[in-house]
Enzyme design. Sequence first.
Site, short mmCIF file in Angstrom:
data_model
loop_
_atom_site.label_atom_id
_atom_site.label_comp_id
_atom_site.label_asym_id
_atom_site.label_seq_id
_atom_site.Cartn_x
_atom_site.Cartn_y
_atom_site.Cartn_z
N LYS A 172 53.04 32.77 26.21
CA LYS A 172 51.77 32.78 25.47
C LYS A 172 51.70 34.03 24.60
O LYS A 172 52.15 35.08 25.00
CB LYS A 172 50.61 32.76 26.46
CG LYS A 172 49.23 32.80 25.81
CD LYS A 172 48.12 32.59 26.84
CE LYS A 172 47.66 33.90 27.45
NZ LYS A 172 46.58 33.72 28.43
N THR A 212 43.51 29.18 26.61
CA THR A 212 44.85 29.17 27.21
C THR A 212 45.16 27.76 27.73
O THR A 212 46.24 27.21 27.48
CB THR A 212 44.93 30.21 28.34
OG1 THR A 212 44.66 31.50 27.79
CG2 THR A 212 46.27 30.20 29.04
N GLU A 225 14.87 46.63 33.68
CA GLU A 225 15.38 47.43 34.80
C GLU A 225 15.23 46.66 36.10
O GLU A 225 14.38 45.78 36.22
CB GLU A 225 14.61 48.76 34.88
CG GLU A 225 14.97 49.70 33.75
CD GLU A 225 14.32 51.08 33.90
OE1 GLU A 225 13.61 51.32 34.89
OE2 GLU A 225 14.55 51.91 33.00
C1 R5P Z 1 45.21 36.04 31.40
O1 R5P Z 1 46.37 36.35 31.30
C2 R5P Z 1 44.72 35.10 32.44
O2 R5P Z 1 45.71 34.81 33.37
C3 R5P Z 1 44.18 33.81 31.84
O3 R5P Z 1 45.23 33.07 31.27
C4 R5P Z 1 43.14 34.09 30.79
O4 R5P Z 1 42.19 34.98 31.28
C5 R5P Z 1 42.47 32.81 30.34
O5 R5P Z 1 41.56 33.14 29.33
P1 R5P Z 1 41.03 32.04 28.36
O6 R5P Z 1 40.52 30.90 29.19
O7 R5P Z 1 39.91 32.72 27.60
O8 R5P Z 1 42.14 31.65 27.45
#
Ligand code: R5P
Length: 292
Positions: A192, A226, A39
Site C-alpha cells: 500500500k 484501505t 468543560e
Molecule cells: C494502517 O496501517 C492501518 O493498519 C490501517 O490499514 C489503516 O488505519 C486503515 O485506515 P483507512 O481505513 O482510513 O484506510
Amino acid sequence: MNSKIVVGLAPSEKLAKRIAKRLRYEYMGMVINKFPDGELYIRFPKDVKGKRLIIIQSLVDPNEKIIELLFICNTAKELGVKSITLVAPYLSYMRADRRFHKGEVVSARILARVLNSCIDEIITIDPHLHRIKKLSEIFKIKSKKLTCTELMADYIKKTIKNSIVVGPDEESYQWANAVAKKIGTKAYVLKKQRKGSREVYVSTKGLELKNQNVVIVDDIVSTGHTMIETIKGVKKAKAKAISCICVHGLFVEDADKKILKSGANKIISCNTIPNKYSKIDVSSLIINEIKK
Ligand code: R5P
C-alpha cells in the site's frame, strides 16, 4: 470482600458490565456531565479508598476521552485507590509512532508518557505497533498486549468456507498471517502507498484469486479507503465473495457503507469498539488476563 471495582467509561460500558458480572466484581459508572461551555464535570459516586480500579475504556474518538480518563485517574489517586489498571480495548494515537516529517508530534510516545504518570498497568488489544515494536518501549508501567487473531480465525472458520486471507499492506502482515495460519490457509500481503488520510493505493499486481472466498484482514478500518482499494484489486483478481474483517472498526465518514458499496459481501469487527458489525466478543480475552 472483593476490593476490585470495574469502572466502565463510554463507549465501553456494556463490555465493562459484562466483564464485571462474569468476574463477580463490583461495577461502577461515573457521574459525567458537560458544562455549557464544554468543560467536563466528573464525580466518583462511591468511596474508592483502598480499592483496585479496573477502568475499561476504548479510546476511540479520543480527544475528549483522554481528558476524561486523565481527570478520573488522577482523582482516583487523590482519593486513595490502591491501584489503577486501564483496559483500553482500542488504544488510539498509536499510528503516529515516528516523526515522519520535521516538527511532527509523535502521539504514541506522548500518550504513553501521560498514562505512565497516572495508572499502574495497561492492558490493550492489538495496538498498532509497527515501528515501535513493544508496548514496553513506551510504557514504564506494566503493559500487556492481547490479540484477537484467534477469535477472528474462529469466527472465519465458523462462517466462511474455504477462505483465503488478504492483508492490504505490510503493516497488516501480523494480523493477516496469524489469522491465515490459525485457519490453515494462505495469506497474501499486498503493498500500500498512502498519499493522505483519504488517498491510498494498493497494488494487487499478479494476484490471482479466481473463485476464492477472500477475507481481507486488517487491524483498523478508519475511513475505509484501505479496504476499498483492496476490494477493487481483489475483484480484479476475480474473487468469488469478499469479506472484510478487522479488530477495531472506527468506520468514520460512512466507511462501512462505502466498503459495502465497493463490493464487500460483509463486514465484521471485534467489539473493542461497539458498532453494528462488532460480532466478535473480546470479553473472554480480557477476563482471562485480569484473572492472571
Ligand atoms: C494502517 O496501517 C492501518 O493498519 C490501517 O490499514 C489503516 O488505519 C486503515 O485506515 P483507512 O481505513 O482510513 O484506510
